[in-house]
Design a protein around this motif. Structure first.
Motif, PDB file in Angstrom:
ATOM      1  N   THR A   3       3.827  -6.178  -6.734  1.00  0.00           N
ATOM      2  CA  THR A   3       2.407  -6.497  -6.878  1.00  0.00           C
ATOM      3  C   THR A   3       1.551  -5.657  -5.944  1.00  0.00           C
ATOM      4  N   VAL A   4       1.997  -5.509  -4.704  1.00  0.00           N
ATOM      5  CA  VAL A   4       1.254  -4.709  -3.724  1.00  0.00           C
ATOM      6  C   VAL A   4       1.164  -3.262  -4.185  1.00  0.00           C
ATOM      7  N   SER A   5       2.269  -2.735  -4.683  1.00  0.00           N
ATOM      8  CA  SER A   5       2.265  -1.353  -5.183  1.00  0.00           C
ATOM      9  C   SER A   5       1.342  -1.205  -6.379  1.00  0.00           C
ATOM     10  N   LEU A   6       1.324  -2.208  -7.252  1.00  0.00           N
ATOM     11  CA  LEU A   6       0.460  -2.166  -8.428  1.00  0.00           C
ATOM     12  C   LEU A   6      -1.011  -2.179  -8.038  1.00  0.00           C
ATOM     13  N   ILE A   7      -1.377  -3.013  -7.063  1.00  0.00           N
ATOM     14  CA  ILE A   7      -2.769  -3.063  -6.597  1.00  0.00           C
ATOM     15  C   ILE A   7      -3.178  -1.717  -6.024  1.00  0.00           C
ATOM     16  N   PHE A  38       3.989  -6.193   3.591  1.00  0.00           N
ATOM     17  CA  PHE A  38       3.298  -6.000   2.327  1.00  0.00           C
ATOM     18  C   PHE A  38       1.818  -5.694   2.531  1.00  0.00           C
ATOM     19  N   LYS A  39       1.266  -6.156   3.653  1.00  0.00           N
ATOM     20  CA  LYS A  39      -0.150  -5.913   3.942  1.00  0.00           C
ATOM     21  C   LYS A  39      -0.427  -4.456   4.285  1.00  0.00           C
ATOM     22  N   THR A  40       0.507  -3.833   4.963  1.00  0.00           N
ATOM     23  CA  THR A  40       0.289  -2.501   5.521  1.00  0.00           C
ATOM     24  C   THR A  40      -0.223  -1.484   4.504  1.00  0.00           C
ATOM     25  N   PRO A  41       0.408  -1.331   3.315  1.00  0.00           N
ATOM     26  CA  PRO A  41      -0.119  -0.327   2.385  1.00  0.00           C
ATOM     27  C   PRO A  41      -1.520  -0.661   1.865  1.00  0.00           C
ATOM     28  N   LEU A  42      -1.825  -1.931   1.718  1.00  0.00           N
ATOM     29  CA  LEU A  42      -3.146  -2.319   1.238  1.00  0.00           C
ATOM     30  C   LEU A  42      -4.209  -2.103   2.295  1.00  0.00           C
TER      31      LEU A  42
END
Length: 78
Positions: A3-7, A38-42
């Protein structure tokens, strides 16, 4: 992490298609219950903010606005 990658992919694709990019200083993201990994890339694109959000000192709320929500702007003269 799907999900994070998709966002992140959607944000990047929007930037490529529109030639518009989000302004890191003006953009915010609200996350709850998300692990740091998971927060880091966003958070490379947007800064994290916490609720309640305020605009001109008045909190954004999901209920009807009452006078107590606006006390910061009321000037009482006794």
């Amino acid at each position: 992490m799907g999900t994070v990658s998709l966002i992140k992919k959607c944000i990047d694709q929007f930037r490529l298609l529109s030639s518009l990019s989000s302004n890191h200083d003006k953009s915010s993201m609200f996350l709850c219950g998300v692990k740091h990994v998971f927060k880091t890339p966003l958070l490379e694109v947007h800064k994290e903010r916490n609720l309640p959000v305020r605009y001109l000192g008045v909190p954004f709320i999901t209920t009807k606005l009452t006078s107590s929500n606006c006390l910061i702007h009321v000037d009482y003269k006794d």
